[in-house]
Design an enzyme around this catalytic site. Structure first.
Site, mmCIF file in Angstrom:
data_model
loop_
_atom_site.group_PDB
_atom_site.id
_atom_site.type_symbol
_atom_site.label_atom_id
_atom_site.label_comp_id
_atom_site.label_asym_id
_atom_site.label_seq_id
_atom_site.Cartn_x
_atom_site.Cartn_y
_atom_site.Cartn_z
ATOM 1 N N LYS A 1 0.699 -1.151 0.047
ATOM 2 C CA LYS A 1 0.012 -0.027 -0.062
ATOM 3 C C LYS A 1 0.986 1.207 -0.013
ATOM 4 O O LYS A 1 2.087 1.245 0.573
ATOM 5 C CB LYS A 1 -0.987 0.090 1.177
ATOM 6 C CG LYS A 1 -0.143 -0.125 2.406
ATOM 7 C CD LYS A 1 0.277 1.191 3.096
ATOM 8 C CE LYS A 1 0.807 1.313 4.455
ATOM 9 N NZ LYS A 1 1.594 2.294 4.911
ATOM 10 N N ALA B 1 9.856 -0.302 5.358
ATOM 11 C CA ALA B 1 9.771 0.774 4.298
ATOM 12 C C ALA B 1 8.666 1.704 4.077
ATOM 13 O O ALA B 1 8.498 2.391 3.115
ATOM 14 C CB ALA B 1 9.946 0.132 2.916
ATOM 15 N N GLY C 1 4.284 -4.115 4.043
ATOM 16 C CA GLY C 1 4.236 -5.247 3.652
ATOM 17 C C GLY C 1 4.224 -6.598 4.781
ATOM 18 O O GLY C 1 3.167 -7.532 4.385
ATOM 19 N N ASP D 1 -2.950 -1.347 10.640
ATOM 20 C CA ASP D 1 -3.287 -1.153 9.394
ATOM 21 C C ASP D 1 -3.765 -2.447 8.693
ATOM 22 O O ASP D 1 -3.990 -2.627 7.395
ATOM 23 C CB ASP D 1 -2.342 -0.345 8.322
ATOM 24 C CG ASP D 1 -0.993 -1.140 8.445
ATOM 25 O OD1 ASP D 1 -0.695 -2.004 9.029
ATOM 26 O OD2 ASP D 1 -0.100 -0.561 7.656
#
Length: 295
Positions: free
Chosen positions: A14, A100, A104, A139
């Site tokens: 995302k 990052a 992920g 999330d």
């Protein structure tokens, strides 16, 4: 389920097209307002029956922890606390950069949840799945649906937006990983808590107005992360100089993305950035958080 008792789940990354960070809550999390966008960069999970009495995890690609703190194993443990199912073997092919700002690990956790439901034919409501997801991370619930959404609360209060189409993203990830806790610790809370730019991004998406959308891109965590990883700022400027309509950092960073109207322009910009030694991806928006395959 496949005849050999296995299935494959694509777990998509995302971007946060906008991220406004507010006060710290009593539970230690911050109130946020954000725009989540699923993109075509993905990890792949292959789920099958485990050979022993406990869940198994094998990782290929980028190195990630495989112990009990791994989000896939945590997700399976949270779900098993609510309903019984046999141990699962997960073979993870990792492509999304770790730590990052691309979600992920959270995406992998959500993919494991929906994958095990399909693998074992579990009869579960969205509330049960959503609770397990939120127990793993703020999330993770987004990835159960994916697409284009406004997020509030910790990120779990989700409002669907029209699908974002007709744009391309160039992602540039510096070598330094950034822990979310470090990014939030350096956030300038109270100085940039105006959510006006979030409303502008929503409007740009609804009206398919790329200049308005691109002009409103902003991330309240970005200034603090720049103090840890100065290349965030230079990558943003390089993307804009390469023709991006707008650029910003995603999530807790340090990945920076630029938004382009044409695929050719995005690929050209990516090529220039790769020549400077960065890890670079070209991706497009997609309208799901995962895809399950039995082939």
């Amino acid at each position: 389920m496949q005849p050999d008792g296995a299935l494959t789940v694509e777990a998509y990354a995302k971007l946060n097209l906008g991220l406004a960070v507010g006060r710290e809550r009593d539970d230690g999390y911050h109130e946020i307002a954000t725009i989540f966008q699923s993109i075509s960069l993905s990890d792949t999970l292959r789920l099958s029956a485990a050979s022993g009495d406990s869940d198994e995890l094998v990782v290929r690609g980028a190195p990630v922890p495989t112990g009990a703190d791994n989000l896939i194993l945590r997700a399976l443990a949270r779900l098993r606390a609510q309903t019984a199912f046999a141990p699962v073997r997960t073979e993870l092919t990792k492509r999304i950069p770790v730590a990052a700002g691309l979600g992920g690990g959270s995406s992998d956790a959500a993919a494991a949840l929906v994958g095990v439901v399909a693998l074992h034919g579990l009869s579960l409501g969205q509330e049960t799945l959503g609770k397990a997801a939120l127990d793993v991370g703020s999330d993770v619930p987004f990835f159960l649906s994916g697409g284009t959404m406004r997020g509030g609360g910790r990120g779990e209060l989700l409002e669907p937006l029209p699908a974002l189409t007709g744009v391309w993203f160039v992602l540039a990830t510096p070598a330094r990983a950034i822990r979310a806790g470090d990014a939030y610790a350096r956030a300038r809370i109270g100085l940039t808590d105006d959510e006006g730019f979030i409303r502008l991004i929503c409007s740009g998406i609804r009206e398919r107005d790329l200049p308005a959308l691109a002009g409103a891109l902003r991330n309240d965590l970005e200034p603090g992360v720049v103090s840890l990883c100065p290349s965030v700022s230079s990558l943003k400027q390089q993307l804009l100089a390469s023709g991006a309509a707008g650029a910003a950092m995603s999530g807790s960073g340090p990945t920076v993305f630029g938004i382009f109207e044409k695929e050719e322009s995005a690929k050209s910009a990516a090529s220039r950035l790769r020549g400077r030694g960065h890890t670079v991806y070209v991706a497009e928006p997609i309208d799901v958080g995962y895809r399950i395959s039995t082939q």
